[in-house]
Design a protein around this motif. Structure first.
Motif, PDB file in Angstrom:
ATOM      1  N   VAL A 115     -89.823  20.342 -24.697  1.00  0.00           N
ATOM      2  CA  VAL A 115     -89.465  21.653 -24.140  1.00  0.00           C
ATOM      3  C   VAL A 115     -89.007  21.497 -22.693  1.00  0.00           C
ATOM      4  N   ALA A 116     -89.704  20.689 -21.930  1.00  0.00           N
ATOM      5  CA  ALA A 116     -89.323  20.465 -20.525  1.00  0.00           C
ATOM      6  C   ALA A 116     -87.940  19.830 -20.426  1.00  0.00           C
ATOM      7  N   ARG A 117     -87.638  18.922 -21.337  1.00  0.00           N
ATOM      8  CA  ARG A 117     -86.320  18.271 -21.327  1.00  0.00           C
ATOM      9  C   ARG A 117     -85.223  19.252 -21.748  1.00  0.00           C
ATOM     10  N   LEU A 118     -85.525  20.148 -22.686  1.00  0.00           N
ATOM     11  CA  LEU A 118     -84.533  21.114 -23.155  1.00  0.00           C
ATOM     12  C   LEU A 118     -84.271  22.208 -22.123  1.00  0.00           C
ATOM     13  N   VAL A 119     -85.281  22.532 -21.323  1.00  0.00           N
ATOM     14  CA  VAL A 119     -85.124  23.595 -20.326  1.00  0.00           C
ATOM     15  C   VAL A 119     -84.230  23.119 -19.189  1.00  0.00           C
ATOM     16  N   ARG A 120     -84.287  21.839 -18.869  1.00  0.00           N
ATOM     17  CA  ARG A 120     -83.467  21.308 -17.773  1.00  0.00           C
ATOM     18  C   ARG A 120     -82.043  21.480 -18.007  1.00  0.00           C
TER      19      ARG A 120
END
Length: 120
Positions: A115-120
């Motif tokens: 999720v953190a990688r997709l939000v970036r």
């Protein structure tokens, strides 16, 4: 219509626990392998349900429905997780509880990282 990212995350989680389960099974630890698979499924399947249910509607005109969908999806995910753990502890014998919880926890961490990688 593109797949919601939460469905991709659930697929990655299932793939990772399947690989870990296969490696453990091939190394002669079938109970641990099954426990790892079940722990991962208890995390990934409710997440997939959430993704399908929460992202049904989109757009400004559907804002009220979107919020309702998120509440219903989160409630369903929570209930599925609780019922899943209860069913596993009631029905699966033998079970490696440590492997089950570690697998579940690692799937949650995988979810956070993706999720953190997709939000970036």
């Amino acid at each position: 219509m593109t797949k919601p990212p939460v469905l991709v995350i659930a697929a990655v989680q299932l793939l990772l626990v399947s690989l870990a389960g296969a490696v453990l099974h091939l190394n002669g630890k079938p109970v641990t392998a099954l426990s790892v698979l079940i722990g991962g499924a208890l995390c990934a399947l409710p997440n997939a349900y959430f993704g399908l249910r929460a992202f049904r509607d989109s757009g400004a005109r559907a804002a009220h429905r979107v919020v309702g969908n998120f509440y219903r999806a989160e409630t369903g995910k929570f209930v599925m997780t609780l019922v899943g753990f209860a069913a596993v502890f009631a029905a699966v014998r033998p079970l490696n509880a440590a492997a089950l919880f570690i697998s579940y926890g690692l799937c949650v961490i995988v979810q956070w990282v993706l999720v953190a990688r997709l939000v970036r």
